[in-house]
Design a protein around this motif. Structure first.
Motif, PDB file in Angstrom:
ATOM      1  N   ALA A  44      26.257  14.671   6.337  1.00  0.00           N
ATOM      2  CA  ALA A  44      27.443  15.384   6.802  1.00  0.00           C
ATOM      3  C   ALA A  44      27.369  16.859   6.420  1.00  0.00           C
ATOM      4  O   ALA A  44      27.741  17.731   7.201  1.00  0.00           O
ATOM      5  CB  ALA A  44      28.702  14.749   6.210  1.00  0.00           C
ATOM      6  N   PHE A  45      26.870  17.128   5.214  1.00  0.00           N
ATOM      7  CA  PHE A  45      26.737  18.515   4.775  1.00  0.00           C
ATOM      8  C   PHE A  45      25.793  19.296   5.692  1.00  0.00           C
ATOM      9  O   PHE A  45      26.085  20.424   6.094  1.00  0.00           O
ATOM     10  CB  PHE A  45      26.220  18.561   3.337  1.00  0.00           C
ATOM     11  CG  PHE A  45      25.931  19.947   2.846  1.00  0.00           C
ATOM     12  CD1 PHE A  45      26.942  20.771   2.389  1.00  0.00           C
ATOM     13  CD2 PHE A  45      24.627  20.439   2.850  1.00  0.00           C
ATOM     14  CE1 PHE A  45      26.678  22.059   1.950  1.00  0.00           C
ATOM     15  CE2 PHE A  45      24.350  21.715   2.405  1.00  0.00           C
ATOM     16  CZ  PHE A  45      25.375  22.531   1.954  1.00  0.00           C
ATOM     17  N   LYS A  46      24.653  18.708   6.012  1.00  0.00           N
ATOM     18  CA  LYS A  46      23.686  19.375   6.892  1.00  0.00           C
ATOM     19  C   LYS A  46      24.293  19.664   8.265  1.00  0.00           C
ATOM     20  O   LYS A  46      24.059  20.724   8.856  1.00  0.00           O
ATOM     21  CB  LYS A  46      22.435  18.508   7.051  1.00  0.00           C
ATOM     22  CG  LYS A  46      21.481  18.538   5.871  1.00  0.00           C
ATOM     23  CD  LYS A  46      20.328  17.581   6.109  1.00  0.00           C
ATOM     24  CE  LYS A  46      19.242  17.725   5.060  1.00  0.00           C
ATOM     25  NZ  LYS A  46      18.469  18.974   5.240  1.00  0.00           N
ATOM     26  N   LYS A  47      25.084  18.719   8.782  1.00  0.00           N
ATOM     27  CA  LYS A  47      25.702  18.894  10.094  1.00  0.00           C
ATOM     28  C   LYS A  47      26.723  20.038  10.066  1.00  0.00           C
ATOM     29  O   LYS A  47      26.747  20.880  10.976  1.00  0.00           O
ATOM     30  CB  LYS A  47      26.385  17.592  10.519  1.00  0.00           C
ATOM     31  CG  LYS A  47      27.106  17.668  11.854  1.00  0.00           C
ATOM     32  CD  LYS A  47      26.152  17.960  13.000  1.00  0.00           C
ATOM     33  CE  LYS A  47      26.884  17.960  14.340  1.00  0.00           C
ATOM     34  NZ  LYS A  47      25.989  18.291  15.470  1.00  0.00           N
ATOM     35  N   ILE A  48      27.544  20.088   9.017  1.00  0.00           N
ATOM     36  CA  ILE A  48      28.537  21.161   8.891  1.00  0.00           C
ATOM     37  C   ILE A  48      27.838  22.514   8.753  1.00  0.00           C
ATOM     38  O   ILE A  48      28.218  23.498   9.395  1.00  0.00           O
ATOM     39  CB  ILE A  48      29.460  20.910   7.687  1.00  0.00           C
ATOM     40  CG1 ILE A  48      30.275  19.639   7.898  1.00  0.00           C
ATOM     41  CG2 ILE A  48      30.393  22.097   7.462  1.00  0.00           C
ATOM     42  CD1 ILE A  48      31.085  19.209   6.689  1.00  0.00           C
ATOM     43  N   LEU A  49      26.803  22.563   7.932  1.00  0.00           N
ATOM     44  CA  LEU A  49      26.076  23.814   7.725  1.00  0.00           C
ATOM     45  C   LEU A  49      25.389  24.269   9.013  1.00  0.00           C
ATOM     46  O   LEU A  49      25.331  25.473   9.300  1.00  0.00           O
ATOM     47  CB  LEU A  49      25.038  23.631   6.618  1.00  0.00           C
ATOM     48  CG  LEU A  49      24.377  24.908   6.094  1.00  0.00           C
ATOM     49  CD1 LEU A  49      25.422  25.832   5.469  1.00  0.00           C
ATOM     50  CD2 LEU A  49      23.295  24.576   5.077  1.00  0.00           C
ATOM     51  N   LYS A  50      24.909  23.331   9.802  1.00  0.00           N
ATOM     52  CA  LYS A  50      24.269  23.665  11.069  1.00  0.00           C
ATOM     53  C   LYS A  50      25.270  24.284  12.040  1.00  0.00           C
ATOM     54  O   LYS A  50      24.957  25.258  12.754  1.00  0.00           O
ATOM     55  CB  LYS A  50      23.643  22.412  11.677  1.00  0.00           C
ATOM     56  CG  LYS A  50      22.901  22.664  12.979  1.00  0.00           C
ATOM     57  CD  LYS A  50      22.272  21.386  13.518  1.00  0.00           C
ATOM     58  CE  LYS A  50      21.538  21.645  14.833  1.00  0.00           C
ATOM     59  NZ  LYS A  50      20.925  20.393  15.376  1.00  0.00           N
ATOM     60  N   VAL A  51      26.486  23.724  12.077  1.00  0.00           N
ATOM     61  CA  VAL A  51      27.537  24.274  12.953  1.00  0.00           C
ATOM     62  C   VAL A  51      27.906  25.691  12.507  1.00  0.00           C
ATOM     63  O   VAL A  51      28.085  26.594  13.335  1.00  0.00           O
ATOM     64  CB  VAL A  51      28.772  23.361  12.942  1.00  0.00           C
ATOM     65  CG1 VAL A  51      29.942  24.029  13.659  1.00  0.00           C
ATOM     66  CG2 VAL A  51      28.447  22.026  13.613  1.00  0.00           C
ATOM     67  N   GLY A  72      36.671   7.197   6.780  1.00  0.00           N
ATOM     68  CA  GLY A  72      36.803   6.929   5.363  1.00  0.00           C
ATOM     69  C   GLY A  72      37.573   8.047   4.664  1.00  0.00           C
ATOM     70  O   GLY A  72      38.655   8.437   5.102  1.00  0.00           O
ATOM     71  N   ALA A  73      36.979   8.591   3.597  1.00  0.00           N
ATOM     72  CA  ALA A  73      37.649   9.642   2.826  1.00  0.00           C
ATOM     73  C   ALA A  73      37.565  11.001   3.518  1.00  0.00           C
ATOM     74  O   ALA A  73      38.300  11.933   3.157  1.00  0.00           O
ATOM     75  CB  ALA A  73      37.031   9.744   1.422  1.00  0.00           C
ATOM     76  N   LEU A  74      36.691  11.111   4.518  1.00  0.00           N
ATOM     77  CA  LEU A  74      36.538  12.392   5.207  1.00  0.00           C
ATOM     78  C   LEU A  74      37.522  12.486   6.367  1.00  0.00           C
ATOM     79  O   LEU A  74      37.199  12.164   7.515  1.00  0.00           O
ATOM     80  CB  LEU A  74      35.098  12.560   5.699  1.00  0.00           C
ATOM     81  CG  LEU A  74      34.728  13.948   6.254  1.00  0.00           C
ATOM     82  CD1 LEU A  74      34.947  15.023   5.193  1.00  0.00           C
ATOM     83  CD2 LEU A  74      33.291  13.970   6.736  1.00  0.00           C
ATOM     84  N   THR A  75      38.724  12.910   6.068  1.00  0.00           N
ATOM     85  CA  THR A  75      39.756  13.093   7.085  1.00  0.00           C
ATOM     86  C   THR A  75      39.626  14.489   7.698  1.00  0.00           C
ATOM     87  O   THR A  75      38.813  15.316   7.263  1.00  0.00           O
ATOM     88  CB  THR A  75      41.149  12.939   6.451  1.00  0.00           C
ATOM     89  OG1 THR A  75      41.324  13.988   5.472  1.00  0.00           O
ATOM     90  CG2 THR A  75      41.284  11.590   5.766  1.00  0.00           C
ATOM     91  N   GLU A  76      40.459  14.756   8.710  1.00  0.00           N
ATOM     92  CA  GLU A  76      40.426  16.064   9.355  1.00  0.00           C
ATOM     93  C   GLU A  76      40.777  17.171   8.364  1.00  0.00           C
ATOM     94  O   GLU A  76      40.175  18.249   8.388  1.00  0.00           O
ATOM     95  CB  GLU A  76      41.388  16.088  10.550  1.00  0.00           C
ATOM     96  CG  GLU A  76      40.928  15.282  11.746  1.00  0.00           C
ATOM     97  CD  GLU A  76      41.781  15.535  12.974  1.00  0.00           C
ATOM     98  OE1 GLU A  76      42.607  16.479  12.926  1.00  0.00           O
ATOM     99  OE2 GLU A  76      41.624  14.810  13.976  1.00  0.00           O
TER     100      GLU A  76
END
Length: 221
Positions: A44-51, A72-76
């Motif tokens: 998830a971190f890699k995906k956010i950093l890529k964006v 899960g714990a990753l809400t909006e």
């Protein structure tokens, strides 16, 4: 970060204290993301950093690109907190020239900010690694700026007559500026103002030469 604070001690000694690349105070966006970031998996971190990297390079992104990460714990709300904090952290690091932000100092700052060690490698690759030149190139191209001066020419004119007087014979100077956007600007000035302009330009050039000779102004890696 290359900013160094110099402090005098009571015994006359001088100590050096480096300031983090985020500044003397941790921004609230970065501070708020630390806790949820520690619970984020690396994918998830890699995906956010890529964006974030794509946005910085001018490639338009949308929230839908990150929606598959929700669950899960990753809400909006948590995702928004992490995204804003990470975006602020990266942009603050990219504001510094790559020559002044050393890898070891950047890693130390990430550790001081309590960024999980597993994320350091990807952040280093983006900020001080092989991806940095490409990002700098895109930022330079997108930077708002005014047209620069490409060429300056002048000619002396004499006003022979006006609508009121038949014989004037007043000298003047017509300036022509060619700008980097291709536009040409003309304006007129009196001879005295032209001489004043020449004097000030020569003075500035002289002062610049003097300043360049001072070793304190020379940048060293």
């Amino acid at each position: 970060m290359s900013i160094v604070q110099v402090k005098g001690g009571g015994g006359g000694a001088v100590g050096l204290e480096r300031t983090s690349f985020v500044g003397a105070r941790v921004p609230p966006e970065i501070r708020a993301m630390i806790k949820p970031l520690s619970k984020l998996d690396k994918t998830a971190f890699k995906k956010i950093l890529k964006v974030i990297a794509s946005e910085i390079q001018g490639i338009e992104q949308s929230f839908q690109d990150l929606q598959p990460l929700l669950g899960g714990a990753l809400t909006e709300d948590v995702l928004a907190t992490v995204y804003c904090g990470l975006d602020d952290l990266v942009r603050r690091a990219l504001k510094l020239p790559s020559s002044s932000l050393k890898k070891e100092n950047f890693l130390q700052d990430l550790q001081d900010l309590q960024i999980p060690e597993g994320f350091h490698e990807d952040l280093v690759a983006m900020v001080v690694g092989p991806k940095r030149p490409l990002i700098d190139s895109h930022l330079e191209d997108r930077r708002p700026r005014l047209p620069s001066l490409e060429n300056l020419s002048w000619r002396a004119d004499v006003a022979i007559s006006t609508g009121v007087l038949n014989r004037v014979l007043v000298r003047g100077v017509t300036m022509e500026m060619t700008l980097s956007d291709g536009s040409i600007k003309d304006f007129e000035m009196t001879v005295s103002k032209f001489q004043e302009l020449r004097f000030h330009v020569a003075s500035v050039l002289s002062e610049m030469e003097k300043l360049e000779k001072h070793s304190i102004l020379k940048i060293k890696d």
